[in-house]
Write an enzyme that holds these catalytic residues in place. Sequence first.
Site: not given
Length: 144
Positions: A7, A64, A66, A97, A132
Amino acid sequence: MLAIGSDHGGFELKNHVKKHLEDMGIAVKDFGVFSEESVDYPDCAKPVCEAVLSGECERGILLCGTGIGISIAANKYKGIRAALCSDVFSAKMSKEHNNANIICLGGRVTGRELAFMIVDAWMQAEFQGGRHADRIAKIHEIEK
């Protein structure tokens, strides 16, 4: 092929990461945005997630401000395992993992050089399978 998108909050860092990858010889498909004009991050996550899910691209990177909003949006797509990574160890583990097929970064909180190290660690890591894989299967059951 690697998908990348952002964004407006991740636009600048996206361009730096894209150039870094291309300089390493990695093919990148940029799904936008192409300016800092305000947009909604769920709309930006959609084409990258769809490209990964369809097999058009092997993996994806989303950004974005954060990394939080776009990672939440990406994880709403069945089959996407998007990991918000702010350090190298988490990026490596997200692939080894969790078999993360998308990583998310915060353009306003992650420095350029650190972003390069995070992306490099994730790109170089290999899914370890075994126990995993069993855990990933449980995630797929939750998605049903």
